[in-house]
Design a protein around this motif. Sequence first.
Motif, short mmCIF file in Angstrom:
data_model
loop_
_atom_site.label_atom_id
_atom_site.label_comp_id
_atom_site.label_asym_id
_atom_site.label_seq_id
_atom_site.Cartn_x
_atom_site.Cartn_y
_atom_site.Cartn_z
N LEU A 158 0.83 -1.21 0.00
CA LEU A 158 0.00 0.00 0.00
C LEU A 158 0.86 1.26 0.00
O LEU A 158 0.57 2.23 -0.70
CB LEU A 158 -0.92 0.03 1.23
N LYS A 159 1.92 1.21 0.78
CA LYS A 159 2.83 2.36 0.83
C LYS A 159 3.47 2.60 -0.53
O LYS A 159 3.57 3.74 -1.00
CB LYS A 159 3.91 2.12 1.88
N TYR A 199 0.95 4.13 -2.81
CA TYR A 199 0.77 5.54 -2.47
C TYR A 199 1.92 6.37 -3.03
O TYR A 199 1.71 7.46 -3.57
CB TYR A 199 0.67 5.72 -0.96
N ARG A 245 -2.25 8.19 -3.93
CA ARG A 245 -3.57 7.81 -3.42
C ARG A 245 -3.44 6.52 -2.60
O ARG A 245 -2.60 5.69 -2.86
CB ARG A 245 -4.53 7.58 -4.57
N VAL A 246 -4.32 6.40 -1.60
CA VAL A 246 -4.35 5.21 -0.76
C VAL A 246 -5.72 4.56 -0.89
O VAL A 246 -6.75 5.24 -0.83
CB VAL A 246 -4.10 5.58 0.73
N ASP A 247 -5.73 3.25 -1.05
CA ASP A 247 -6.98 2.49 -1.04
C ASP A 247 -7.41 2.38 0.42
O ASP A 247 -6.93 1.52 1.16
CB ASP A 247 -6.75 1.11 -1.66
N PHE A 290 -6.75 -0.34 3.37
CA PHE A 290 -6.07 0.10 4.60
C PHE A 290 -6.90 -0.25 5.84
O PHE A 290 -6.38 -0.77 6.82
CB PHE A 290 -5.78 1.60 4.55
#
Length: 154
Positions: free
Chosen positions: A98-99, A102, A107-109, A113
């Motif tokens: 995820l990082k 990003y 953008r972050v899901d 998360f």
Amino acid sequence: MSYKEPMLLPEVVATNLVSGRKQHSDPHGYKIVSVRLREPEFDAFAEQASAVGLTNNMALRIAARRIGGFLEVNNGTQEALEDLIRVIGVISGRIRDLKGSYAESGRVDMQEFAALHAAFGYEFARLDTTLMSILNVSRRRLDGRLRLKEAANA
């Protein structure tokens, strides 16, 4: 669980400070404790120890250590800890992904998360509970004392 008996070494004699009686020990600091059992008691004990893959010596050592409050981790607990470590490692890898995502997109899901956050909290609580049960020395000593007391009153 298998256990290999240690190589026998020449015994040395040490004085037991509590009773003043001579007690045997070896150069590695082991004390030798003997137990007298009637033949049917010994047969039943040996059968139980053998059924779980233990020598008589190891079964008695486990019992003595538990009574003293020493840490004993059975195979089920060890497997549970290994599973927890594996699952937490997977969660950690997914957070790292995820990082990275990003860093590339900015953008972050947040659903992913939130799911990882919840999963980590759940697994950490399982780990905490397992470790508390293993490491609670006073509970282990109390349990050992209660077992002795029950046996003495039987």
